[in-house]
Design a protein around this motif. Structure first.
Motif, PDB file in Angstrom:
ATOM      1  N   VAL A  12       0.921  -1.196   0.083  1.00  0.00           N
ATOM      2  CA  VAL A  12       0.153   0.041  -0.026  1.00  0.00           C
ATOM      3  C   VAL A  12       0.964   1.404  -0.076  1.00  0.00           C
ATOM      4  O   VAL A  12       2.040   1.004   0.604  1.00  0.00           O
ATOM      5  CB  VAL A  12      -0.994   0.080   1.077  1.00  0.00           C
ATOM      6  CG1 VAL A  12      -1.945  -0.978   1.315  1.00  0.00           C
ATOM      7  CG2 VAL A  12      -0.211   0.055   2.670  1.00  0.00           C
ATOM      8  N   GLN A  13       0.353   2.151  -0.288  1.00  0.00           N
ATOM      9  CA  GLN A  13       1.166   3.571  -0.348  1.00  0.00           C
ATOM     10  C   GLN A  13       0.936   4.363   1.019  1.00  0.00           C
ATOM     11  O   GLN A  13      -0.094   4.018   1.629  1.00  0.00           O
ATOM     12  CB  GLN A  13       0.459   4.464  -1.493  1.00  0.00           C
ATOM     13  CG  GLN A  13       0.813   4.101  -2.832  1.00  0.00           C
ATOM     14  CD  GLN A  13       0.269   4.933  -4.104  1.00  0.00           C
ATOM     15  OE1 GLN A  13      -0.589   5.610  -3.929  1.00  0.00           O
ATOM     16  NE2 GLN A  13       0.965   5.044  -5.018  1.00  0.00           N
ATOM     17  N   THR A  14       1.854   5.110   1.020  1.00  0.00           N
ATOM     18  CA  THR A  14       1.806   5.900   2.510  1.00  0.00           C
ATOM     19  C   THR A  14       0.641   6.569   2.574  1.00  0.00           C
ATOM     20  O   THR A  14      -0.199   7.177   1.858  1.00  0.00           O
ATOM     21  CB  THR A  14       2.994   6.841   2.725  1.00  0.00           C
ATOM     22  OG1 THR A  14       4.224   6.258   2.310  1.00  0.00           O
ATOM     23  CG2 THR A  14       2.719   7.767   3.862  1.00  0.00           C
ATOM     24  N   GLY A  15      -0.264   6.586   3.728  1.00  0.00           N
ATOM     25  CA  GLY A  15      -1.377   7.121   3.902  1.00  0.00           C
ATOM     26  C   GLY A  15      -2.604   5.995   3.859  1.00  0.00           C
ATOM     27  O   GLY A  15      -3.698   6.363   3.934  1.00  0.00           O
ATOM     28  N   GLY A  16      -2.337   5.162   3.201  1.00  0.00           N
ATOM     29  CA  GLY A  16      -3.352   4.273   2.778  1.00  0.00           C
ATOM     30  C   GLY A  16      -3.734   3.081   3.961  1.00  0.00           C
ATOM     31  O   GLY A  16      -3.460   3.351   4.924  1.00  0.00           O
ATOM     32  N   SER A  17      -4.606   2.240   3.598  1.00  0.00           N
ATOM     33  CA  SER A  17      -5.255   1.267   4.671  1.00  0.00           C
ATOM     34  C   SER A  17      -5.227   0.001   4.132  1.00  0.00           C
ATOM     35  O   SER A  17      -5.161  -0.344   3.065  1.00  0.00           O
ATOM     36  CB  SER A  17      -6.700   1.981   5.024  1.00  0.00           C
ATOM     37  OG  SER A  17      -6.914   3.130   5.484  1.00  0.00           O
ATOM     38  N   LEU A  18      -5.252  -0.853   5.294  1.00  0.00           N
ATOM     39  CA  LEU A  18      -5.171  -2.404   4.851  1.00  0.00           C
ATOM     40  C   LEU A  18      -5.933  -2.888   6.173  1.00  0.00           C
ATOM     41  O   LEU A  18      -5.764  -2.462   7.250  1.00  0.00           O
ATOM     42  CB  LEU A  18      -3.892  -2.700   4.635  1.00  0.00           C
ATOM     43  CG  LEU A  18      -3.570  -4.117   4.274  1.00  0.00           C
ATOM     44  CD1 LEU A  18      -4.158  -4.203   2.707  1.00  0.00           C
ATOM     45  CD2 LEU A  18      -2.129  -4.592   4.315  1.00  0.00           C
ATOM     46  N   ARG A  19      -6.758  -4.156   5.879  1.00  0.00           N
ATOM     47  CA  ARG A  19      -7.262  -4.785   7.221  1.00  0.00           C
ATOM     48  C   ARG A  19      -6.791  -6.190   7.173  1.00  0.00           C
ATOM     49  O   ARG A  19      -6.874  -6.819   5.967  1.00  0.00           O
ATOM     50  CB  ARG A  19      -8.616  -4.830   7.049  1.00  0.00           C
ATOM     51  CG  ARG A  19      -9.577  -5.305   8.340  1.00  0.00           C
ATOM     52  CD  ARG A  19     -10.981  -5.140   8.368  1.00  0.00           C
ATOM     53  NE  ARG A  19     -11.512  -6.269   7.442  1.00  0.00           N
ATOM     54  CZ  ARG A  19     -12.678  -6.621   7.813  1.00  0.00           C
ATOM     55  NH1 ARG A  19     -13.571  -6.338   8.631  1.00  0.00           N
ATOM     56  NH2 ARG A  19     -13.246  -7.813   6.959  1.00  0.00           N
ATOM     57  N   LEU A  20      -6.168  -6.487   8.324  1.00  0.00           N
ATOM     58  CA  LEU A  20      -5.809  -7.780   8.621  1.00  0.00           C
ATOM     59  C   LEU A  20      -6.906  -8.499   9.081  1.00  0.00           C
ATOM     60  O   LEU A  20      -7.092  -8.271   9.941  1.00  0.00           O
ATOM     61  CB  LEU A  20      -4.406  -7.889   8.984  1.00  0.00           C
ATOM     62  CG  LEU A  20      -3.300  -7.302   8.280  1.00  0.00           C
ATOM     63  CD1 LEU A  20      -2.028  -7.467   8.983  1.00  0.00           C
ATOM     64  CD2 LEU A  20      -3.091  -7.723   6.828  1.00  0.00           C
ATOM     65  N   SER A  21      -6.884  -9.927   9.010  1.00  0.00           N
ATOM     66  CA  SER A  21      -7.866 -10.623   9.647  1.00  0.00           C
ATOM     67  C   SER A  21      -7.083 -12.050  10.154  1.00  0.00           C
ATOM     68  O   SER A  21      -5.979 -12.440   9.524  1.00  0.00           O
ATOM     69  CB  SER A  21      -9.008 -11.288   8.929  1.00  0.00           C
ATOM     70  OG  SER A  21      -8.651 -11.922   7.995  1.00  0.00           O
ATOM     71  N   CYS A  22      -7.502 -12.630  11.106  1.00  0.00           N
ATOM     72  CA  CYS A  22      -6.877 -13.726  11.885  1.00  0.00           C
ATOM     73  C   CYS A  22      -7.866 -14.712  12.421  1.00  0.00           C
ATOM     74  O   CYS A  22      -8.687 -14.299  13.157  1.00  0.00           O
ATOM     75  CB  CYS A  22      -6.018 -13.154  13.185  1.00  0.00           C
ATOM     76  SG  CYS A  22      -5.299 -14.567  13.936  1.00  0.00           S
ATOM     77  N   THR A  23      -8.161 -15.836  11.770  1.00  0.00           N
ATOM     78  CA  THR A  23      -9.086 -16.636  12.071  1.00  0.00           C
ATOM     79  C   THR A  23      -8.308 -17.746  12.809  1.00  0.00           C
ATOM     80  O   THR A  23      -7.692 -18.430  12.414  1.00  0.00           O
ATOM     81  CB  THR A  23      -9.733 -17.471  10.999  1.00  0.00           C
ATOM     82  OG1 THR A  23     -10.514 -16.289  10.028  1.00  0.00           O
ATOM     83  CG2 THR A  23     -10.701 -18.193  11.110  1.00  0.00           C
ATOM     84  N   ALA A  24      -9.088 -18.093  13.907  1.00  0.00           N
ATOM     85  CA  ALA A  24      -8.361 -19.078  14.887  1.00  0.00           C
ATOM     86  C   ALA A  24      -9.234 -20.154  15.058  1.00  0.00           C
ATOM     87  O   ALA A  24     -10.736 -20.018  15.103  1.00  0.00           O
ATOM     88  CB  ALA A  24      -8.114 -18.475  16.381  1.00  0.00           C
ATOM     89  N   SER A  25      -8.805 -21.332  15.077  1.00  0.00           N
ATOM     90  CA  SER A  25      -9.495 -22.510  15.195  1.00  0.00           C
ATOM     91  C   SER A  25      -8.778 -23.520  15.927  1.00  0.00           C
ATOM     92  O   SER A  25      -7.647 -23.492  16.381  1.00  0.00           O
ATOM     93  CB  SER A  25     -10.119 -23.157  14.045  1.00  0.00           C
ATOM     94  OG  SER A  25      -8.555 -23.690  13.258  1.00  0.00           O
TER      95      SER A  25
END
Length: 126
Positions: A12-25
């Motif tokens: 991503v570029q500076t200032g951008g956004s990103l969403r990470l997810s973590c799925t646990a089982s």
């Protein structure tokens, strides 16, 4: 078998956004807290955010406070890390990890995390 699976990171570029997810089982979600860590090249792995087993308490390291938000779904099976206003210094491999529930001050350290995801690369271009 316990598994923590992180979503894909990205560029991503500076200032951008990103969403990470973590799925646990394979873990009792009611009894486990989730933390997000990151490790940049030549640096130690650091805990950047964590959320308690009941989702009511969270922690952020100063460098991400007011930019990152941790949350979980109602079933507590998936934990998200919304990252806004990204900076080049956020570039790192991001990991999620699970540990037995504890008070926030304990969760905010690297100690006690028993299970780890595989890590995902986040690169922020300037």
């Amino acid at each position: 078998e316990v598994q923590l699976v992180e979503s894909e990171g990205g560029l991503v570029q500076t200032g951008g956004s990103l969403r990470l997810s973590c799925t646990a089982s394979g873990i009792p979600h009611a009894d486990y807290a989730i933390g997000w860590f990151r490790q940049a090249p030549s640096k130690e792995r650091e805990v950047i955010s964590c959320i308690s087993n009941n989702g009511r308490h969270s922690y952020y390291v100063d460098s991400v406070k007011d930019r990152f938000t941790i949350s979980s779904d109602n079933a507590k099976t998936t934990v998200y890390l919304q990252m806004n206003s990204l900076k080049p210094e956020d570039t790192a491999v991001y990991y999620c990890a699970a540990r037995p529930r504890a008070i926030i001050s304990t969760m905010a350290t690297a100690r006690g995390y028993e299970y780890w995801g595989q890590g995902t690369q986040v690169t922020v271009s300037s």
